[in-house]
Design a protein around this motif. Structure first.
Motif, PDB file in Angstrom:
ATOM      1  N   LEU A  22       0.833  -1.204   0.000  1.00 50.40           N
ATOM      2  CA  LEU A  22       0.000   0.000   0.000  1.00 50.40           C
ATOM      3  C   LEU A  22       0.868   1.254   0.000  1.00 50.40           C
ATOM      4  O   LEU A  22       0.600   2.206  -0.743  1.00 50.40           O
ATOM      5  CB  LEU A  22      -0.923  -0.006   1.222  1.00 50.40           C
ATOM      6  N   THR A  25       2.323   1.771  -3.432  1.00 50.66           N
ATOM      7  CA  THR A  25       1.296   2.220  -4.376  1.00 50.66           C
ATOM      8  C   THR A  25       0.984   3.694  -4.172  1.00 50.66           C
ATOM      9  O   THR A  25       0.858   4.457  -5.145  1.00 50.66           O
ATOM     10  CB  THR A  25       0.016   1.382  -4.207  1.00 50.66           C
ATOM     11  N   ARG A  29       1.634   6.791  -6.779  1.00 51.42           N
ATOM     12  CA  ARG A  29       0.461   7.550  -7.217  1.00 51.42           C
ATOM     13  C   ARG A  29       0.583   9.031  -6.863  1.00 51.42           C
ATOM     14  O   ARG A  29       0.092   9.891  -7.601  1.00 51.42           O
ATOM     15  CB  ARG A  29      -0.786   6.947  -6.558  1.00 51.42           C
ATOM     16  N   TYR A  60      -8.927   2.379   3.032  1.00 54.15           N
ATOM     17  CA  TYR A  60      -7.862   2.056   3.987  1.00 54.15           C
ATOM     18  C   TYR A  60      -7.929   3.041   5.142  1.00 54.15           C
ATOM     19  O   TYR A  60      -7.819   4.257   4.942  1.00 54.15           O
ATOM     20  CB  TYR A  60      -6.497   2.133   3.302  1.00 54.15           C
ATOM     21  N   ASP A  71      -9.521   3.404  -2.843  1.00 51.90           N
ATOM     22  CA  ASP A  71      -9.224   2.912  -4.187  1.00 51.90           C
ATOM     23  C   ASP A  71     -10.541   2.680  -4.903  1.00 51.90           C
ATOM     24  O   ASP A  71     -11.330   1.818  -4.499  1.00 51.90           O
ATOM     25  CB  ASP A  71      -8.412   1.616  -4.081  1.00 51.90           C
ATOM     26  N   ASP A  73     -11.240   1.584  -7.963  1.00 50.10           N
ATOM     27  CA  ASP A  73     -11.401   0.434  -8.839  1.00 50.10           C
ATOM     28  C   ASP A  73     -10.910  -0.863  -8.213  1.00 50.10           C
ATOM     29  O   ASP A  73     -11.033  -1.941  -8.807  1.00 50.10           O
ATOM     30  CB  ASP A  73     -10.687   0.658 -10.181  1.00 50.10           C
ATOM     31  N   ARG A  75      -7.930  -1.920  -7.729  1.00 53.17           N
ATOM     32  CA  ARG A  75      -6.718  -2.501  -8.304  1.00 53.17           C
ATOM     33  C   ARG A  75      -5.479  -1.643  -8.062  1.00 53.17           C
ATOM     34  O   ARG A  75      -4.403  -1.940  -8.574  1.00 53.17           O
ATOM     35  CB  ARG A  75      -6.903  -2.705  -9.812  1.00 53.17           C
ATOM     36  N   GLY A  76      -5.608  -0.582  -7.306  1.00 52.78           N
ATOM     37  CA  GLY A  76      -4.470   0.248  -6.972  1.00 52.78           C
ATOM     38  C   GLY A  76      -4.119   1.299  -7.995  1.00 52.78           C
ATOM     39  O   GLY A  76      -3.221   2.119  -7.762  1.00 52.78           O
ATOM     40  N   THR A  77      -4.808   1.326  -9.129  1.00 51.34           N
ATOM     41  CA  THR A  77      -4.487   2.312 -10.172  1.00 51.34           C
ATOM     42  C   THR A  77      -5.226   3.627  -9.975  1.00 51.34           C
ATOM     43  O   THR A  77      -4.853   4.631 -10.567  1.00 51.34           O
ATOM     44  CB  THR A  77      -4.839   1.743 -11.560  1.00 51.34           C
ATOM     45  N   GLU A  78      -6.272   3.619  -9.174  1.00 48.94           N
ATOM     46  CA  GLU A  78      -7.077   4.826  -8.942  1.00 48.94           C
ATOM     47  C   GLU A  78      -7.202   5.062  -7.446  1.00 48.94           C
ATOM     48  O   GLU A  78      -8.302   5.081  -6.886  1.00 48.94           O
ATOM     49  CB  GLU A  78      -8.463   4.678  -9.584  1.00 48.94           C
ATOM     50  N   ILE A  79      -6.083   5.250  -6.756  1.00 45.43           N
ATOM     51  CA  ILE A  79      -6.096   5.450  -5.316  1.00 45.43           C
ATOM     52  C   ILE A  79      -6.004   6.942  -5.016  1.00 45.43           C
ATOM     53  O   ILE A  79      -5.268   7.676  -5.676  1.00 45.43           O
ATOM     54  CB  ILE A  79      -4.960   4.661  -4.635  1.00 45.43           C
TER      55      ILE A  79
END
Length: 603
Positions: A22, A25, A29, A60, A71, A73, A75-79
């Motif tokens: 986390l 990520t 980001r 989180y 997040d 989505d 998947r960690g791409t939109e956090i």
């Protein structure tokens, strides 16, 4: 994203490996987030809880604390960081500055940020690309109020004339994510229920310089010659304390590419005027704003009121348009000294709250010569529209909806209205009804002398508030707090509501507003159908509504009368529940609080 309540499906603690993942990520980001700031937001030895929601959103949170990241989505791409994380480290993101605190009402209402609402610094428009994470702030307050993604790049925005949507808001102060946090809080007194204004503690303590004309973000390639040397850029390693004491990074842009509107030039001219005001002139301006507030916005029911709240909610909104009201530039230097000087002159009475270390306004002497001789000004709404905008506004006005919740005096409190000369048969808004009961309190001198925040109940007022509501055998109260008088009094009246659409004749209906109900269910196997009822409450013709939905969603629709002639039902083939709710808000102006959504197809 969090405009309506969604329950979490599960909660679990993150393992050590997942916590490290986390952190990686989040760092990838958010490039401006340093290890020191990340440790302050997610302490290494504190447990982190992961909450999974039905809409695939992951949240989180610090165990026993507030949510820090989410997040969208899974998947960690939109956090994204939450406002709680941004309040801990506001410099982790660049930010757009709103043109004023009043603009925050739209953001807190769930609207996306539009380019016309953004304050453009004199140094130029900031540089950004599409899909970047930016925060939103109000002038005079360092704490962000929302976070979202840019919808286009700065070059595209300039080509479009700075019109349209700038930031797609994913999370904001007072949305469901904020409300669901255990022990949710606000960072300063500028954060109110429906609006965020300047932080009065900055103005009272003098800890922050002018930040209303700056917004943090990446610099563009062109610099402005002659830029002031006292502007301090906030870098990634700057501490939170330094961020509060320094102005935010000024953004530099190519001014030739940007045509500033007339209002920006006017604001600059007013700012220059403010800078040359002498302390005596600032004193006079302060007194003018205070008297304006006493005559227009501050009611007896609001007293006693903390000095910071008086400043943020009443004095600042009464300042002349475009001028910056700075207590530090007056001869008093501090808010407390200014209010004490007014108390020495006999205009007000104040006391010091020793626990909160803040001055409190107790009462206003409305017989003071300065109060009597002052003539309050009526502010004119400044509207500037191009012919194209005017024609668009006329077309949209046909769909505009206005709902006013009003109340009629009941048998319980009609004597209060008669006592102050008000018609018992009229309809009153909640604020008007509250003013009526406080006029009665002032007339009968019912404020407790020993404690100005309490109201003594005489027989008429006691019956109006509690007759029939107290169980047999229980004693009636002898006094009530001022803050409870208005809501209790309005709760004893008969609810009604007025509905108007497109400037047409107002329609008055008895009872509270009945919401639109949108429900999706399965029929004949796996086929879905969406039902809409209650649209007549908002002056929507069912037949026209059904025809519009048929074209909008390219599906078959039908209109039928409900049993017992209780209205009409519109059936739409397919599960269009979310799009339909959004369509009713955007196209018909139905407030979201009056839309009930139920999806029976979800398990």
């Amino acid at each position: 994203m969090f405009k309506k309540a969604v329950e979490a499906k599960s909660h679990q603690r993150l393992s050590g490996a997942d916590r490290k993942k986390l952190r990686r990520t989040v760092r990838n980001r958010l490039p401006l987030l340093t290890d020191e700031l990340l440790d302050a937001i997610l302490p290494p030895k504190v447990e982190i809880t992961l909450s999974k929601f039905q809409n695939r959103v992951l949240v989180y949170s610090i165990e026993g604390g507030c949510p820090m990241f989410f997040d969208i989505d899974g998947r960690g791409t939109e956090i994204f960081p939450t406002v709680f994380a941004l309040w801990e480290a506001p410099e982790m993101l660049p930010s757009f500055m709103l043109k004023g605190g009043e603009v925050s009402r739209y953001v807190l209402g769930g609207a996306d940020l539009m380019f016309p609402g953004i304050l453009i610094p004199p140094q130029g428009f900031p540089s950004f690309s599409a899909g970047q994470i930016w925060a939103v702030k109000v002038p005079g307050n360092l704490a962000p109020i929302a976070v979202g993604c840019t919808t286009m790049s700065s070059e595209e925005a300039l080509k479009a004339g700075l019109r349209g949507k700038a930031l797609r808001i994913t999370h904001y102060y007072r949305d469901f994510l904020w409300e669901s946090a255990e022990g949710h809080y606000v960072p300063n007194a500028g954060f109110m229920e429906n609006v965020v204004m300047e932080d009065p503690s900055y103005l009272a303590s003098g800890s922050v310089e002018e930040i209303s004309d700056s917004s943090a973000g990446p610099q563009t390639s062109t610099e402005i010659e002659g830029e002031s040397d006292d502007v301090n850029n906030i870098g990634p390693s700057t501490s939170i304390t330094d961020a509060k004491n320094d102005t935010e990074e000024h953004l530099v842009g190519t001014m030739n590419e940007l045509n500033l509107s007339d209002d920006v030039s006017a604001n600059e001219a007013n700012t220059d005027k403010q800078n040359i005001l002498s302390p005596e002139e600032v004193d006079a301006l302060l007194d003018q704003c205070l008297l304006q507030a006493f005559h227009t916005t501050l009611k007896e029911k609001d007293l006693p009121i903390p000095g910071s709240t008086l400043w943020a909610n009443h004095v600042l909104p009464c300042r002349p348009s475009g001028l910056t009201l700075d207590i530090k530039k007056s001869s008093h230097k501090k808010l407390s000294k200014w209010l004490q000087s007014k108390a020495s002159a006999g205009m007000i009475s104040v006391k010091e709250d020793k626990h909160k270390k803040e001055i409190v306004l107790i009462s206003v002497n409305r017989s003071h010569p300065d109060y009597k001789s002052f003539k309050p000004e009526k502010k004119k709404a400044e509207v500037s529209e191009s012919p194209g905008e005017r024609s668009t506004g006329q077309a949209q006005s046909e769909k505009m909806l206005e709902i006013i919740e009003v109340y009629k005096p009941s048998i319980h409190n009609s004597a209060i209205f008669a006592s102050v000369g008000e018609d018992k048969g009229n309809l009153y808004t909640a604020s008007e009804a509250t003013d009526v009961v406080f006029r009665y309190i002032e007339k009968e001198n019912l404020v407790k002398p020993a404690n100005k925040s309490m109201v003594v109940l005489d027989p008429i007022l006691c019956d109006a508030l509690f007759k029939g509501a107290i169980k047999k055998g229980s004693a009636y109260p002898s006094e009530i707090h001022k803050k409870d008088v208005g809501s209790t009094f309005v709760g004893r009246m008969q609810p009604n509501h007025v509905v108007m659409r497109g400037g047409g004749e107002p329609v008055v209906r008895k009872g509270a507003v009945k919401p639109v109900q949108i429900m999706t269910e399965r029929r004949q196997g796996n086929k879905k159908v969406t039902k809409v009822t209650g649209m007549e409450t908002f002056l929507i013709d069912p037949d026209s509504f059904g025809s519009e939905l048929q074209k909008k969603f390219a599906c078959s629709t039908s209109v039928g009368e409900l049993p017992g002639k209780k209205g009409y039902e519109v059936l739409i083939q397919g599960g269009v529940i979310d799009n339909l709710a959004r369509y009713m808000v955007e196209h018909y102006g139905v407030p979201k609080r009056y839309i009930e959504v139920l999806d029976k197809t979800r398990k």
